[in-house]
Design a protein around this motif. Structure first.
Motif, mmCIF file in Angstrom:
data_model
loop_
_atom_site.group_PDB
_atom_site.id
_atom_site.type_symbol
_atom_site.label_atom_id
_atom_site.label_comp_id
_atom_site.label_asym_id
_atom_site.label_seq_id
_atom_site.Cartn_x
_atom_site.Cartn_y
_atom_site.Cartn_z
ATOM 1 N N ILE A 151 -15.083 10.653 32.435
ATOM 2 C CA ILE A 151 -16.114 10.783 31.399
ATOM 3 C C ILE A 151 -15.672 11.749 30.308
ATOM 4 C CG2 ILE A 151 -18.459 11.612 30.924
ATOM 5 C CD1 ILE A 151 -19.240 10.594 33.713
ATOM 6 N N SER A 152 -15.102 12.897 30.716
ATOM 7 C CA SER A 152 -14.665 13.896 29.733
ATOM 8 C C SER A 152 -13.503 13.395 28.888
ATOM 9 C CB SER A 152 -14.262 15.193 30.447
ATOM 10 O OG SER A 152 -13.120 14.987 31.265
ATOM 11 N N SER A 153 -12.789 12.388 29.398
ATOM 12 C CA SER A 153 -11.647 11.819 28.664
ATOM 13 C C SER A 153 -12.055 10.599 27.853
ATOM 14 C CB SER A 153 -10.534 11.437 29.652
ATOM 15 O OG SER A 153 -10.096 12.557 30.382
ATOM 16 N N GLY A 154 -13.351 10.294 27.837
ATOM 17 C CA GLY A 154 -13.845 9.167 27.061
ATOM 18 C C GLY A 154 -13.554 7.820 27.673
ATOM 19 N N ILE A 155 -13.350 7.782 28.993
ATOM 20 C CA ILE A 155 -13.045 6.523 29.687
ATOM 21 C C ILE A 155 -14.289 6.068 30.440
ATOM 22 C CG2 ILE A 155 -11.589 5.416 31.421
ATOM 23 C CD1 ILE A 155 -9.462 7.552 30.814
ATOM 24 N N ASP A 156 -14.841 4.929 30.036
ATOM 25 C CA ASP A 156 -16.066 4.444 30.664
ATOM 26 C C ASP A 156 -15.918 3.061 31.297
ATOM 27 O OD1 ASP A 156 -15.842 2.872 28.430
ATOM 28 O OD2 ASP A 156 -17.686 3.581 27.453
ATOM 29 N N ASP A 157 -14.694 2.547 31.343
ATOM 30 C CA ASP A 157 -14.484 1.210 31.908
ATOM 31 C C ASP A 157 -13.704 1.236 33.218
ATOM 32 O OD1 ASP A 157 -12.095 2.035 30.794
ATOM 33 O OD2 ASP A 157 -11.579 0.079 29.949
ATOM 34 N N VAL A 158 -13.597 2.417 33.828
ATOM 35 C CA VAL A 158 -12.886 2.552 35.104
ATOM 36 C C VAL A 158 -13.870 2.971 36.190
ATOM 37 C CG1 VAL A 158 -11.144 3.854 36.386
ATOM 38 C CG2 VAL A 158 -10.682 3.137 34.036
ATOM 39 N N SER A 159 -13.912 2.225 37.277
ATOM 40 C CA SER A 159 -14.794 2.558 38.393
ATOM 41 C C SER A 159 -14.032 3.351 39.446
ATOM 42 C CB SER A 159 -15.376 1.292 39.018
ATOM 43 O OG SER A 159 -14.343 0.453 39.503
ATOM 44 N N VAL A 160 -14.749 4.127 40.240
ATOM 45 C CA VAL A 160 -14.161 4.928 41.312
ATOM 46 C C VAL A 160 -14.681 4.383 42.641
ATOM 47 C CG1 VAL A 160 -13.895 7.231 42.302
ATOM 48 C CG2 VAL A 160 -14.081 6.959 39.805
ATOM 49 N N ASN A 161 -13.792 3.841 43.453
ATOM 50 C CA ASN A 161 -14.180 3.214 44.715
ATOM 51 C C ASN A 161 -13.521 3.890 45.906
ATOM 52 O OD1 ASN A 161 -15.635 1.374 43.216
ATOM 53 N ND2 ASN A 161 -14.092 -0.247 43.398
ATOM 54 N N GLN A 162 -14.094 3.660 47.070
ATOM 55 C CA GLN A 162 -13.504 4.155 48.308
ATOM 56 C C GLN A 162 -12.787 3.024 49.020
ATOM 57 O OE1 GLN A 162 -15.700 6.886 50.978
ATOM 58 N NE2 GLN A 162 -15.324 5.417 52.612
ATOM 59 N N ILE A 163 -11.574 3.316 49.508
ATOM 60 C CA ILE A 163 -10.816 2.333 50.278
ATOM 61 C C ILE A 163 -10.423 2.950 51.609
ATOM 62 C CG2 ILE A 163 -9.908 1.100 48.272
ATOM 63 C CD1 ILE A 163 -7.306 2.678 48.656
ATOM 64 N N GLN A 164 -10.022 2.122 52.537
ATOM 65 C CA GLN A 164 -9.652 2.607 53.854
ATOM 66 C C GLN A 164 -8.211 3.112 53.872
ATOM 67 O OE1 GLN A 164 -11.941 2.928 56.333
ATOM 68 N NE2 GLN A 164 -13.293 2.291 54.659
ATOM 69 N N GLY A 165 -7.906 3.917 54.871
ATOM 70 C CA GLY A 165 -6.548 4.402 55.045
ATOM 71 C C GLY A 165 -6.418 5.885 54.787
ATOM 72 N N HIS A 166 -5.229 6.409 55.100
ATOM 73 C CA HIS A 166 -4.916 7.823 54.898
ATOM 74 C C HIS A 166 -3.888 7.954 53.786
ATOM 75 C CE1 HIS A 166 -4.122 12.014 55.708
ATOM 76 N NE2 HIS A 166 -2.837 11.753 55.960
ATOM 77 N N LEU A 167 -4.228 8.705 52.748
ATOM 78 C CA LEU A 167 -3.357 8.880 51.580
ATOM 79 C C LEU A 167 -2.989 7.532 50.955
ATOM 80 C CD1 LEU A 167 -0.981 11.758 52.797
ATOM 81 C CD2 LEU A 167 -3.007 11.930 51.347
ATOM 82 N N ASP A 183 -5.522 1.184 40.056
ATOM 83 C CA ASP A 183 -5.171 -0.214 39.784
ATOM 84 C C ASP A 183 -5.478 -0.510 38.317
ATOM 85 O OD1 ASP A 183 -4.895 -2.937 39.560
ATOM 86 O OD2 ASP A 183 -5.820 -3.374 41.492
ATOM 87 N N PRO A 184 -4.442 -0.538 37.456
ATOM 88 C CA PRO A 184 -4.679 -0.767 36.031
ATOM 89 C C PRO A 184 -5.161 -2.170 35.695
ATOM 90 C CG PRO A 184 -2.338 -0.792 36.498
ATOM 91 C CD PRO A 184 -3.016 -0.352 37.763
ATOM 92 N N ARG A 185 -4.888 -3.132 36.577
ATOM 93 C CA ARG A 185 -5.318 -4.505 36.323
ATOM 94 C C ARG A 185 -6.824 -4.655 36.483
ATOM 95 N NH1 ARG A 185 -1.661 -7.239 40.727
ATOM 96 N NH2 ARG A 185 -2.568 -5.426 41.778
ATOM 97 N N LYS A 186 -7.357 -4.020 37.511
ATOM 98 C CA LYS A 186 -8.795 -4.112 37.776
ATOM 99 C C LYS A 186 -9.578 -2.929 37.209
ATOM 100 C CE LYS A 186 -8.100 -6.757 42.031
ATOM 101 N NZ LYS A 186 -8.357 -6.818 43.497
ATOM 102 N N LYS A 187 -8.853 -1.946 36.645
ATOM 103 C CA LYS A 187 -9.496 -0.741 36.132
ATOM 104 C C LYS A 187 -10.304 -0.058 37.230
ATOM 105 C CE LYS A 187 -8.122 -1.481 31.870
ATOM 106 N NZ LYS A 187 -7.145 -0.598 31.186
ATOM 107 N N VAL A 188 -9.663 0.151 38.367
ATOM 108 C CA VAL A 188 -10.331 0.765 39.507
ATOM 109 C C VAL A 188 -9.495 1.924 40.033
ATOM 110 C CG1 VAL A 188 -11.142 0.421 41.863
ATOM 111 C CG2 VAL A 188 -11.426 -1.395 40.186
ATOM 112 N N LEU A 189 -10.163 3.036 40.266
ATOM 113 C CA LEU A 189 -9.517 4.197 40.852
ATOM 114 C C LEU A 189 -9.923 4.213 42.329
ATOM 115 C CD1 LEU A 189 -9.436 7.669 39.112
ATOM 116 C CD2 LEU A 189 -9.256 7.389 41.570
ATOM 117 N N ASN A 190 -8.989 3.888 43.203
ATOM 118 C CA ASN A 190 -9.258 3.771 44.634
ATOM 119 C C ASN A 190 -8.899 5.060 45.364
ATOM 120 O OD1 ASN A 190 -10.076 0.922 44.754
ATOM 121 N ND2 ASN A 190 -7.964 0.508 44.142
ATOM 122 N N LEU A 191 -9.871 5.607 46.100
ATOM 123 C CA LEU A 191 -9.652 6.852 46.831
ATOM 124 C C LEU A 191 -9.897 6.636 48.321
ATOM 125 C CD1 LEU A 191 -11.539 9.352 44.461
ATOM 126 C CD2 LEU A 191 -9.088 8.784 44.482
#
Length: 230
Positions: A55-71, A76-84
């Motif tokens: 938000i502070s960087s002016g980015i409003d088209d990227v979602s933040v999701n939870q995924i399984q696994g360790h580290l 994902d630049p194709r889907k605009k998703v930040l997977n944690l």
């Protein structure tokens, strides 16, 4: 000098490659586990930090999701998703915040059209083929005494090496962005040092992967020099 068809004279070079790879993995896991036990004074979770950075960087088209696994954290630049991963997404430790900020750094790179990131993305198809087939082709070509096949393995594997080399500035830049952002009141100076150690350990895994790729490229070059024409 006669050599059995199954003999690979470059196999000894696998020893330093394996040592480097194992050390990098042990280092990143131990460092992450150490600082994953230290809770941030801010109380933010990794997901919250990531969203605030976007938000502070002016980015409003990227979602933040939870995924399984360790580290398994990645952007994902194709889907605009930040997977944690779960421990980063919900975690409120210095390690979680550092990793989340790093991945948000990749989203910023994407939004700012960071050139090394674009170059890396363009190398993905060739690098995938090269990492899977380059070394096996070269070794099989040596067994068959075919310099053509060894040369083909050399060409395709070079793409994988280039991918690793280009990855280094992408990862270092994302970490630098993360540290700069976390230093804007999200973490204290002492906490920031902990986050830096986590990101440095993570960065070393990419350095190690690059060194291993270069060692394998050296193996192929040696095989090519020892090979015979068909």
């Amino acid at each position: 000098m006669y050599m059995p068809f199954f003999y690979d004279p470059t196999a000894i070079l696998l020893i330093p490659a394996i040592i480097i790879a194992i050390y990098a993995q042990v280092k990143v896991k131990s460092t992450f586990n150490k600082f994953n036990k230290i809770r941030s004074q801010s109380g933010y979770s990794g997901a919250e930090i990531a969203r605030k950075i976007l938000i502070s960087s002016g980015i409003d088209d990227v979602s933040v999701n939870q995924i399984q696994g360790h580290l398994t954290d990645h952007y994902d630049p194709r889907k605009k998703v930040l997977n944690l991963s779960p421990e980063v997404y919900s975690g409120r430790s210095l390690a979680a915040l550092g990793v989340a900020a790093h991945e948000a750094g990749h989203a910023i790179q994407d939004a700012r059209d960071y050139k090394p990131m674009r170059i890396r993305a363009s190398l993905v198809p060739a690098a995938s083929i090269g990492s899977s087939w380059g070394l096996p082709l070269a070794v099989f070509g040596f067994f068959m005494q075919s310099r053509f096949m060894i040369g083909l393995g050399l060409i395709v594997f070079t793409a994988a090496v280039l991918f690793h080399i280009v990855t280094l500035p992408v990862e270092f830049n994302a970490s630098n962005r993360a540290i700069q952002i976390l230093n804007r009141g999200f973490l204290s100076k002492e906490e920031l040092n902990g986050a830096k150690k986590v990101l440095r350990a993570a960065a070393f895994t990419y350095v190690a992967a690059t060194l291993v790729a270069i060692i394998n490229l050296l193996r192929i070059l040696i095989l090519f020099g020892m090979g015979r024409d068909e």
